[in-house]
Write a protein that holds these residues in place. Structure first.
Motif, mmCIF file in Angstrom:
data_model
loop_
_atom_site.group_PDB
_atom_site.id
_atom_site.type_symbol
_atom_site.label_atom_id
_atom_site.label_comp_id
_atom_site.label_asym_id
_atom_site.label_seq_id
_atom_site.Cartn_x
_atom_site.Cartn_y
_atom_site.Cartn_z
ATOM 1 N N VAL A 81 0.841 -1.205 0.000
ATOM 2 C CA VAL A 81 0.000 0.000 0.000
ATOM 3 C C VAL A 81 0.871 1.248 0.000
ATOM 4 C CG1 VAL A 81 -1.677 1.342 1.333
ATOM 5 C CG2 VAL A 81 -1.948 -1.135 1.120
ATOM 6 N N ASP A 82 1.885 1.275 0.840
ATOM 7 C CA ASP A 82 2.768 2.445 0.932
ATOM 8 C C ASP A 82 3.514 2.670 -0.382
ATOM 9 O OD1 ASP A 82 1.972 2.808 3.538
ATOM 10 O OD2 ASP A 82 3.755 1.891 4.422
ATOM 11 N N THR A 103 3.167 6.021 -2.745
ATOM 12 C CA THR A 103 4.293 6.955 -2.861
ATOM 13 C C THR A 103 5.055 6.840 -4.179
ATOM 14 O OG1 THR A 103 5.762 5.380 -1.722
ATOM 15 C CG2 THR A 103 4.627 7.027 -0.360
ATOM 16 N N GLN A 104 5.032 5.648 -4.798
ATOM 17 C CA GLN A 104 5.834 5.456 -6.004
ATOM 18 C C GLN A 104 5.003 5.211 -7.257
ATOM 19 O OE1 GLN A 104 9.260 2.830 -5.529
ATOM 20 N NE2 GLN A 104 9.138 3.037 -3.296
ATOM 21 N N GLU A 136 -8.719 12.854 -6.010
ATOM 22 C CA GLU A 136 -7.351 12.419 -5.702
ATOM 23 C C GLU A 136 -6.468 12.484 -6.946
ATOM 24 O OE1 GLU A 136 -3.857 11.091 -4.170
ATOM 25 O OE2 GLU A 136 -5.601 11.927 -3.148
ATOM 26 N N MET A 137 -7.023 12.120 -8.095
ATOM 27 C CA MET A 137 -6.240 12.155 -9.324
ATOM 28 C C MET A 137 -5.793 13.583 -9.639
ATOM 29 S SD MET A 137 -7.319 11.045 -13.191
ATOM 30 C CE MET A 137 -8.446 12.432 -13.351
ATOM 31 N N THR A 167 -2.966 7.983 5.386
ATOM 32 C CA THR A 167 -2.584 6.571 5.409
ATOM 33 C C THR A 167 -2.145 6.052 4.041
ATOM 34 O OG1 THR A 167 -4.871 5.851 4.999
ATOM 35 C CG2 THR A 167 -4.169 6.059 7.310
ATOM 36 N N GLY A 168 -2.343 6.861 3.002
ATOM 37 C CA GLY A 168 -1.990 6.422 1.653
ATOM 38 C C GLY A 168 -3.073 5.597 0.996
ATOM 39 N N HIS A 169 -4.197 5.418 1.687
ATOM 40 C CA HIS A 169 -5.266 4.569 1.147
ATOM 41 C C HIS A 169 -5.781 5.078 -0.198
ATOM 42 C CE1 HIS A 169 -9.033 2.359 0.784
ATOM 43 N NE2 HIS A 169 -9.666 3.517 0.700
#
Length: 200
Positions: free
Chosen positions: A16-17, A21-22, A164-165, A96-98
């Motif tokens: 998930v992270d 992030t990447q 979000e996009m 949380t990156g969700h």
């Protein structure tokens, strides 16, 4: 929690992270392992392949957030009361990156039928939740006959992912501030015409 379960959860959290992030295209087994601080081979002890891991990561983060959304919105009455809860939950999704991970999986699923099926299943689950929440808020008010629950839920999901996009593209987090401020005024109007039900 057994050691195997702890390791599996560590892999899922790293997936998930890494997605958040990447991005999808660089979320390789090696990148996920580097994020989590374990050897890439550990992944294949717990998961069939990378797609199996990514699908499991989608369910993992979705399950966690669904539990939180259910708890936080339980007993909420009226749009004016719901909106602060949704803002709080959205901020958590970002932190949380969700939301970023889900958005990356939605984009990446275009090239994989297997991933697309899994992502669609999770989105349908969130549409079901959103539809039920909308129905509870509208109750027996006149708006209930004017606002189709399923279509409204689909629109909410499209808005959520789209926000979000756009934010990811330009890095402007004030978009959400502006939209939630506008929604606050709309919430007051909805509450003026809506009568929430007493049932959950």
């Amino acid at each position: 929690m057994s050691r195997r379960t702890e390791t599996r959860e560590r892999i899922l959290r790293a997936a998930v992270d890494t997605l958040a992030t990447q991005g999808f295209s660089t979320s390789t087994a090696r990148a996920i392992a580097a994020t989590g601080g374990f050897a890439p081979g550990v992944i294949y002890y717990h998961f069939e392949d990378l797609e199996d891991l990514l699908l499991a990561a989608m369910r993992y983060t979705s399950d966690s957030r669904m539990e939180r959304y259910t708890t936080r919105t339980h007993g909420v009455r009226g749009a004016g009361e719901l909106l602060p809860a949704l803002r709080e939950l959205y901020d958590e999704d970002v932190a949380t990156g969700h939301i970023a991970a889900v958005q990356e999986l939605v984009a990446g699923a275009v090239g994989s039928t297997r991933l697309a099926d899994g992502v669609r299943a999770e989105i349908r689950r969130w549409e079901d939740f959103t539809e039920a929440l909308i129905g509870r808020l509208l109750g027996d008010s006149p708006l209930a006959t004017l606002i189709p629950g399923r279509e409204a839920a689909m629109a909410a999901m499209a808005f959520y992912l789209g926000l979000e996009m756009l934010t990811h593209l330009d890095g402007d987090r004030t978009r959400s501030d502006t939209l939630f401020a506008a929604a606050t005024r709309l919430a007051a109007l909805l509450d003026a015409f809506s009568t929430p039900t007493d049932s959950e």
